[in-house]
Design a protein around this motif. Structure first.
Motif, PDB file in Angstrom:
ATOM      1  N   LYS A 648       0.959  -1.468  -0.086  1.00 23.91           N
ATOM      2  CA  LYS A 648       0.023  -0.039   0.081  1.00 23.91           C
ATOM      3  C   LYS A 648       0.782   1.245   0.031  1.00 23.91           C
ATOM      4  O   LYS A 648       1.754   1.499   0.959  1.00 23.91           O
ATOM      5  CB  LYS A 648      -0.893  -0.050   1.224  1.00 23.91           C
ATOM      6  N   LEU A 649       0.866   1.939  -0.942  1.00 21.35           N
ATOM      7  CA  LEU A 649       1.537   3.055  -1.158  1.00 21.35           C
ATOM      8  C   LEU A 649       1.143   4.381  -0.663  1.00 21.35           C
ATOM      9  O   LEU A 649       0.014   4.743  -0.337  1.00 21.35           O
ATOM     10  CB  LEU A 649       2.193   3.368  -2.802  1.00 21.35           C
ATOM     11  N   PRO A 650       2.224   5.265  -0.142  1.00 19.49           N
ATOM     12  CA  PRO A 650       1.634   6.633   0.599  1.00 19.49           C
ATOM     13  C   PRO A 650       1.025   7.566  -0.621  1.00 19.49           C
ATOM     14  O   PRO A 650       1.543   7.428  -1.920  1.00 19.49           O
ATOM     15  CB  PRO A 650       2.913   7.019   0.991  1.00 19.49           C
ATOM     16  N   LEU A 651       0.293   8.354  -0.308  1.00 21.96           N
ATOM     17  CA  LEU A 651      -0.091   9.442  -1.415  1.00 21.96           C
ATOM     18  C   LEU A 651       1.267  10.557  -1.457  1.00 21.96           C
ATOM     19  O   LEU A 651       2.069  10.714  -0.400  1.00 21.96           O
ATOM     20  CB  LEU A 651      -1.182  10.255  -0.914  1.00 21.96           C
ATOM     21  N   PRO A 652       1.491  11.242  -2.650  1.00 23.64           N
ATOM     22  CA  PRO A 652       2.501  12.015  -2.870  1.00 23.64           C
ATOM     23  C   PRO A 652       2.466  13.173  -1.869  1.00 23.64           C
ATOM     24  O   PRO A 652       1.416  13.666  -1.304  1.00 23.64           O
ATOM     25  CB  PRO A 652       2.275  12.333  -4.161  1.00 23.64           C
ATOM     26  N   SER A 653       3.541  13.770  -1.363  1.00 25.80           N
ATOM     27  CA  SER A 653       3.444  14.884  -0.462  1.00 25.80           C
ATOM     28  C   SER A 653       2.925  16.096  -1.236  1.00 25.80           C
ATOM     29  O   SER A 653       3.220  16.378  -2.472  1.00 25.80           O
ATOM     30  CB  SER A 653       4.934  15.240  -0.042  1.00 25.80           C
ATOM     31  N   THR A 654       2.223  17.073  -0.471  1.00 20.35           N
ATOM     32  CA  THR A 654       1.816  18.181  -1.015  1.00 20.35           C
ATOM     33  C   THR A 654       2.400  19.406  -0.568  1.00 20.35           C
ATOM     34  O   THR A 654       2.134  20.276  -0.951  1.00 20.35           O
ATOM     35  CB  THR A 654       0.089  18.426  -0.584  1.00 20.35           C
ATOM     36  N   GLN A 655       3.552  19.036   0.248  1.00 19.26           N
ATOM     37  CA  GLN A 655       4.403  20.255   0.576  1.00 19.26           C
ATOM     38  C   GLN A 655       4.947  20.986  -0.429  1.00 19.26           C
ATOM     39  O   GLN A 655       5.471  20.301  -1.506  1.00 19.26           O
ATOM     40  CB  GLN A 655       5.121  19.796   1.482  1.00 19.26           C
ATOM     41  N   LYS A 656       5.165  22.127  -0.160  1.00 19.56           N
ATOM     42  CA  LYS A 656       5.685  23.066  -1.377  1.00 19.56           C
ATOM     43  C   LYS A 656       7.214  22.658  -1.660  1.00 19.56           C
ATOM     44  O   LYS A 656       8.089  22.353  -0.753  1.00 19.56           O
ATOM     45  CB  LYS A 656       5.619  24.565  -0.741  1.00 19.56           C
ATOM     46  N   GLY A 657       7.403  22.474  -2.850  1.00 19.02           N
ATOM     47  CA  GLY A 657       8.887  21.820  -3.360  1.00 19.02           C
ATOM     48  C   GLY A 657       9.041  20.530  -3.087  1.00 19.02           C
ATOM     49  O   GLY A 657      10.026  20.115  -3.339  1.00 19.02           O
ATOM     50  N   LYS A 658       7.646  19.639  -2.855  1.00 19.68           N
ATOM     51  CA  LYS A 658       8.198  18.344  -2.383  1.00 19.68           C
ATOM     52  C   LYS A 658       7.293  17.427  -3.530  1.00 19.68           C
ATOM     53  O   LYS A 658       6.956  16.165  -3.304  1.00 19.68           O
ATOM     54  CB  LYS A 658       7.559  18.044  -0.951  1.00 19.68           C
ATOM     55  N   GLY A 659       6.747  18.130  -4.385  1.00 25.31           N
ATOM     56  CA  GLY A 659       5.672  17.285  -5.303  1.00 25.31           C
ATOM     57  C   GLY A 659       6.445  17.115  -6.691  1.00 25.31           C
ATOM     58  O   GLY A 659       5.594  16.608  -7.561  1.00 25.31           O
ATOM     59  N   SER A 660       7.537  16.958  -6.880  1.00 28.37           N
ATOM     60  CA  SER A 660       8.376  16.646  -8.214  1.00 28.37           C
ATOM     61  C   SER A 660       8.107  15.271  -8.353  1.00 28.37           C
ATOM     62  O   SER A 660       7.771  14.303  -7.611  1.00 28.37           O
ATOM     63  CB  SER A 660       9.844  16.987  -8.070  1.00 28.37           C
ATOM     64  N   SER A 661       8.051  14.740  -9.722  1.00 22.77           N
ATOM     65  CA  SER A 661       7.647  13.619 -10.198  1.00 22.77           C
ATOM     66  C   SER A 661       8.947  12.510  -9.835  1.00 22.77           C
ATOM     67  O   SER A 661      10.007  13.204  -9.648  1.00 22.77           O
ATOM     68  CB  SER A 661       7.569  13.350 -11.795  1.00 22.77           C
ATOM     69  N   SER A 662       8.802  11.362  -9.386  1.00 20.74           N
ATOM     70  CA  SER A 662       9.620  10.220  -9.084  1.00 20.74           C
ATOM     71  C   SER A 662      10.238   9.874 -10.246  1.00 20.74           C
ATOM     72  O   SER A 662       9.916  10.014 -11.251  1.00 20.74           O
ATOM     73  CB  SER A 662       9.192   9.204  -8.189  1.00 20.74           C
ATOM     74  N   LEU A 663      11.542   9.120  -9.793  1.00 18.13           N
ATOM     75  CA  LEU A 663      12.195   8.422 -10.731  1.00 18.13           C
ATOM     76  C   LEU A 663      12.221   7.167 -10.707  1.00 18.13           C
ATOM     77  O   LEU A 663      13.039   6.147 -11.336  1.00 18.13           O
ATOM     78  CB  LEU A 663      13.621   8.841 -10.536  1.00 18.13           C
ATOM     79  N   LEU A 664      10.946   6.580 -10.146  1.00 26.43           N
ATOM     80  CA  LEU A 664      10.907   4.925 -10.211  1.00 26.43           C
ATOM     81  C   LEU A 664      10.611   4.327 -11.390  1.00 26.43           C
ATOM     82  O   LEU A 664       9.868   4.837 -12.207  1.00 26.43           O
ATOM     83  CB  LEU A 664       9.589   4.720  -9.321  1.00 26.43           C
ATOM     84  N   GLN A 665      11.463   3.459 -11.541  1.00 26.50           N
ATOM     85  CA  GLN A 665      11.356   2.328 -12.919  1.00 26.50           C
ATOM     86  C   GLN A 665      10.315   1.332 -12.561  1.00 26.50           C
ATOM     87  O   GLN A 665       9.889   0.689 -13.704  1.00 26.50           O
ATOM     88  CB  GLN A 665      12.749   1.947 -13.195  1.00 26.50           C
ATOM     89  N   THR A 666      10.279   0.784 -11.164  1.00 25.51           N
ATOM     90  CA  THR A 666       9.810  -0.363 -11.117  1.00 25.51           C
ATOM     91  C   THR A 666       8.825  -0.382  -9.891  1.00 25.51           C
ATOM     92  O   THR A 666       9.396   0.233  -8.847  1.00 25.51           O
ATOM     93  CB  THR A 666      10.881  -1.649 -10.724  1.00 25.51           C
ATOM     94  N   LEU A 667       7.654  -0.734  -9.949  1.00 23.04           N
ATOM     95  CA  LEU A 667       6.493  -0.916  -8.835  1.00 23.04           C
ATOM     96  C   LEU A 667       6.052  -2.161  -8.758  1.00 23.04           C
ATOM     97  O   LEU A 667       5.157  -2.623  -9.495  1.00 23.04           O
ATOM     98  CB  LEU A 667       5.674   0.249  -8.896  1.00 23.04           C
ATOM     99  N   SER A 668       6.398  -3.077  -7.920  1.00 15.30           N
ATOM    100  CA  SER A 668       5.923  -4.520  -7.937  1.00 15.30           C
ATOM    101  C   SER A 668       6.041  -5.189  -6.669  1.00 15.30           C
ATOM    102  O   SER A 668       7.192  -5.017  -6.068  1.00 15.30           O
ATOM    103  CB  SER A 668       6.750  -5.209  -9.027  1.00 15.30           C
ATOM    104  N   LYS A 669       5.286  -5.317  -6.021  1.00 11.34           N
ATOM    105  CA  LYS A 669       3.610  -5.628  -6.333  1.00 11.34           C
ATOM    106  C   LYS A 669       3.104  -4.420  -5.650  1.00 11.34           C
ATOM    107  O   LYS A 669       3.320  -4.109  -4.450  1.00 11.34           O
ATOM    108  CB  LYS A 669       3.011  -6.895  -6.064  1.00 11.34           C
ATOM    109  N   ILE A 670       2.084  -3.909  -6.089  1.00  6.53           N
ATOM    110  CA  ILE A 670       1.117  -2.793  -5.434  1.00  6.53           C
ATOM    111  C   ILE A 670      -0.113  -3.039  -5.410  1.00  6.53           C
ATOM    112  O   ILE A 670      -0.658  -3.760  -6.200  1.00  6.53           O
ATOM    113  CB  ILE A 670       1.342  -1.446  -5.956  1.00  6.53           C
ATOM    114  N   SER A 671      -0.862  -2.824  -4.392  1.00  2.94           N
ATOM    115  CA  SER A 671      -2.265  -2.981  -4.044  1.00  2.94           C
ATOM    116  C   SER A 671      -3.025  -2.149  -5.045  1.00  2.94           C
ATOM    117  O   SER A 671      -2.843  -0.882  -5.209  1.00  2.94           O
ATOM    118  CB  SER A 671      -2.598  -2.565  -2.656  1.00  2.94           C
TER     119      SER A 671
END
Length: 847
Positions: A648-671
């Protein structure tokens, strides 16, 4: 190895100076200076390693430089750990410890300055090593004359069929110039076979001009040509040549209207040489031939569409050859037969190894001595610097690699003998260890470089690879034949230290030889109880060599925090072959780049977010799900997150300056329930592999409070990087009221592999998958679709190579070869399917 150490050091320095400048404070100037020094030395090492690798003064120089680089690495990493701890203190504690922190910064500056001074002294004491060399004075590997051939195997068993097949191709074929490559592993007898053909009376009768040259790793055409001329002209004949063109004219004159020419090129390493001879020999329809031997598969394939692949000897032929060499064509004594067969089997069908071991067996022919030789097999087969052993010819493959490639190859030997290494795991470990570039921004180019390295290792038979049906490398295994020989190189180059629990436990206190530790899982509990502090250790890898899937539970009295305390500067922690009781004791391993762990974990703690260099997280848990508390979206280097259970993944941060896109190549396994618009949006620009497992049916439901999995897809502007998508429902879905998600083909522009399981969509919607233009592998497993018939449309599935269908309902399938023009593998697990079209049945395989 030294330039690999410096690559990682440069990366750490750049990160500190540019991204974490607040941590280093007043030490920035010293770190800038060190970065300049290290970059200069790194470039120098890379430029000169190949030419100087056998020089003792060079080896001493490199060792001294590596030692200083290690010291710099330790000083910096230790300071960063302390600075991170200071940074996390509240304002009151920071104030109280401010003086101590300033002292640490000053100590860092002093330590770096001292290291720079020591490097300066090393350079001053080695002026001869650092002097630029004119190109003309660089050592060259010259071509060898025929009598200098390394191995001439007399009384060879077999090769009658092989020589007849090669001669048939030399004599027959087209009227134009042709090349027949003999390709195979080092020591397999390529030169011996070529010699047998070269000297055969049938060949000497047909070819009036026959020339042999042993090429080796020479890249000097002029040297090779002079060897050819010397072997093809009379002893008193003089010739004067002025350049390559003149030499080419002389070679061309061999193939006249009166002469049919055969040129044998033994041990070829470069395609340019073969191309040159093809161009030089005249196209006068005289059936001129080039016979070449090479250990490189890629060169053989370039030279001919039909290379002649030399095979290993069978067990019977191996013993027959051993018997002939030991007993001079006589019979083996009865009491030695079983031992002889056992020793012959250890040679793995390699004639060279059989010939070498036969020399040792021939000296004393009794059971006791033969048993001793069997127990110390590798000491006889590969003796360093002994040209009568396998050492010289095996070393050539290894020495042809660049310094960086050597280190990457030797790292493969950290895995137990016979271990099938998943290639993606190996590449990520290379990156985490700093053996190849590890920048997430250039992740694709790093993977391409790693793939090229692995193909080079395969070309030279250093490793054995298993491939996906699409051709990509899936797993890699070190060639067991010379595993022990290269293990000696591992020790010599200090790539890693293998720990074995003995009464005299090996020391791990040497910062130059014990930076990477490898231990079997059965020895780990005892090792932890006896562990000593070793801050220089950067990698700790644990494997199970007997049962690679079996896990060893740590007893309750063993505290895993001892690893963290003993190795606080760890970058790689790979211990998934055991179960650890808790993750909380790993909270201070700020330098981690790669972690692979197993246990009864309910969550991945939030403190993982603080690991600023972490690239790969692999977690195996016995819980049904894993709750990711760490803010993976703000981890600047994280490219790979893999769990064995849905996370179960967390929601992205909404803080200022903290919302840039991630560099994740692999997500396995997610709910599925956490795979919503916000989550998918974070990963859409970089994600290559996505695996979703859980209640897929629930994720198809939409309401005002939540976006569904597929609505998350549909609301994206693009999802252009995804290449591998897997959707698995824990229980069969019942989604007949819902349309098949259009997003699967609207936005997945580069999808190459799709796996669906228990999703139970209607078969009429399966045709839509044909609109995925790049799709190569389609696995529809365990009732991914329901219904009795599937009628794919022509023009779709143009690139599909693998089709796997499991369905309990499918009765009819109206498809032909024209529907799947690229199909190579077809697996059908459909008990009610009436028949398979004839043109597709040729591709059918068992699951």
């Amino acid at each position: 190895m030294a330039d690999a150490v410096m690559t990682l050091l440069v990366e750490s320095l750049c990160q500190l100076i540019t991204e974490k400048v607040k941590l280093i404070g007043g030490a920035k100037d010293e770190l800038d200076n060190l970065l300049q020094v290290i970059n200069t030395l790194k470039a120098f090492l890379q430029d000169n390693d190949q030419q100087e690798s056998n020089s003792n003064s060079w080896k001493t120089f490199v060792k001294n430089i590596r030692t200083q680089a290690h010291k710099a690495d330790d000083v910096i990493d230790k300071f960063v750990l302390e600075a991170k701890l200071h940074e996390e203190k509240n304002i009151w504690k920071k104030t109280l410890s401010f003086g101590r922190h300033i002292k640490r910064v000053n100590n860092l500056a002093k330590g770096i300055k001292d290291i720079c001074e020591k490097v300066k002294v090393i350079r001053q004491e080695n002026p001869q090593v650092l002097q630029p060399r004119p190109m003309l004075n660089l050592p060259r590997r010259l071509a060898r004359e025929p009598q200098a051939t390394f191995l001439e195997v007399r009384n060879i068993v077999g090769f009658t069929t092989e020589s007849n097949e090669v001669m048939e191709r030399l004599v027959g074929g087209t009227e134009e110039v042709e090349c027949i490559p003999i390709v195979g592993m080092t020591g397999l007898g390529k030169t011996t076979l070529a010699r047998k053909v070269w000297s055969d009376s049938q060949i000497t009768a047909i070819f009036s001009k026959i020339i042999w040259v042993s090429v080796g790793q020479s890249n000097e055409l002029e040297d090779i040509f002079f060897v050819i001329l010397k072997s093809s002209t009379g002893p008193n004949q003089e010739f004067r040549l002025t350049g390559e063109n003149e030499l080419a004219k002389v070679i061309a004159s061999f193939g006249t209207e009166q002469h049919r020419c055969l040129i044998v090129l033994d041990d070829v390493w470069a395609s340019e040489l073969v191309d040159f001879f093809k161009n030089v020999l005249p196209e006068n329809k005289k059936r001129h031939r080039i016979l070449m031997t090479t250990r490189r598969r890629d060169l053989a394939s370039c030279a001919s569409e039909r290379p002649y692949h030399l095979k290993f000897l069978t067990g019977e032929d191996s013993f027959r050859l051993l018997e002939k060499r030991v007993f001079d064509n006589g019979r083996c004594q009865n009491d030695l037969v079983e031992l002889g067969k056992s020793i012959a089997n250890k040679c793995g069908g390699l004639p060279l190894a059989l010939v070498v071991i036969a020399r040792a067996l021939k000296v004393i022919q009794n059971v006791y001595e033969w048993k001793r030789i069997e127990n110390n097999f590798w000491q006889y087969v590969v003796r360093e610097n002994d040209t009568t052993s396998c050492w010289k010819i095996v070393e050539a493959s290894y020495e042809s690699l660049s310094s960086e490639m050597k280190t990457c190859f030797l790292y493969c030997l950290a895995f137990p003998k016979g271990y099938d290494i998943p290639v993606q795991m190996l590449i990520r470990l290379w990156m985490a260890e700093g053996l190849i570039e590890s920048s997430p921004i250039n992740f694709s180019s790093s993977e391409d470089k790693a793939d090229n390295y692995l193909m080079e290792f395969e070309n030279l038979d250093l490793v054995i690879v298993s491939r996906e049906i699409t051709g990509s490398i899936k797993r890699v295994k070190c060639n067991e034949m010379f595993y022990e020989f290269y293990k000696m190189e591992v020790t010599k180059e200090s790539v890693f230290q293998e720990l074995r629990l003995t009464p005299d436990f090996p020391s791990i206190n040497d910062p130059d030889t014990s930076r990477r530790l490898h231990i079997e899982s059965c020895d780990l509990p005892d090792f932890i109880s006896r562990i000593s502090s070793a801050e220089h250790v950067r990698s700790f890898l644990c494997f199970s060599s007997e049962d690679l899937d079996q896990q060893t539970n740590l007893s309750s009295h063993v505290d895993i925090q001892l690893i963290r305390k003993a190795f606080p500067l760890l970058r790689v922690l790979k211990i998934e072959s055991i179960n650890i009781p808790s993750l909380k004791n790993l909270n201070l391993l700020f330098h981690l780049r790669y972690i692979s762990i197993s246990g009864n974990f309910k969550e991945l703690p939030a403190f993982f977010s603080k690991f600023w260099s972490l690239q790969s997280i692999i977690v195996n848990t016995s819980q049904p799900t894993l709750n990711i508390k760490a803010n993976i979206w703000n981890m600047p280097k994280l490219t790979h997150l893999k769990t064995n259970k849905p996370s179960k993944l967390p929601l992205p941060s909404t803080q200022k300056g903290k919302g840039s896109s991630s560099l994740l190549q692999t997500l396995s396994k997610i709910s599925p329930e956490t795979c919503n618009k916000a989550v998918l949006g974070q990963a859409s620009n970089s994600l290559k592999k996505l695996s979703i497992q859980g209640k897929i049916e629930d994720s198809l439901q939409t309401n005002s409070d939540r976006f569904s999995t597929f609505e998350g897809f549909q609301t994206l502007e693009k999802f252009e990087c995804l290449e591998n998508l897997k959707l698995v429902s824990d229980v069969p879905c019942h989604t007949n009221d819902f349309q098949f998600p259009k997003a699967l083909f609207r936005f997945l522009l580069k999808l190459k592999k799709l796996t669906l399981s228990k999703t139970m969509f209607d078969w009429k919607d399966a045709t839509k998958l044909g609109q995925l233009e790049c799709l190569e592998v389609l696995k529809l497993k365990t009732d991914a679709f329901t219904g009795k018939s599937w009628n794919p449309e022509k023009g779709d599935f143009r690139k599909l190579q693998v089709l796997w269908i499991h369905s309990n309902d499918l009765h009819t399938w109206e498809a032909s070869g024209s529907h799947f023009p690229k199909l190579r593998v077809l697996v059908l697990e459909c008990p009610k399917l009436e028949s398979v079209p004839a043109e597709l049945s040729q591709f059918q395989q068992q699951s």
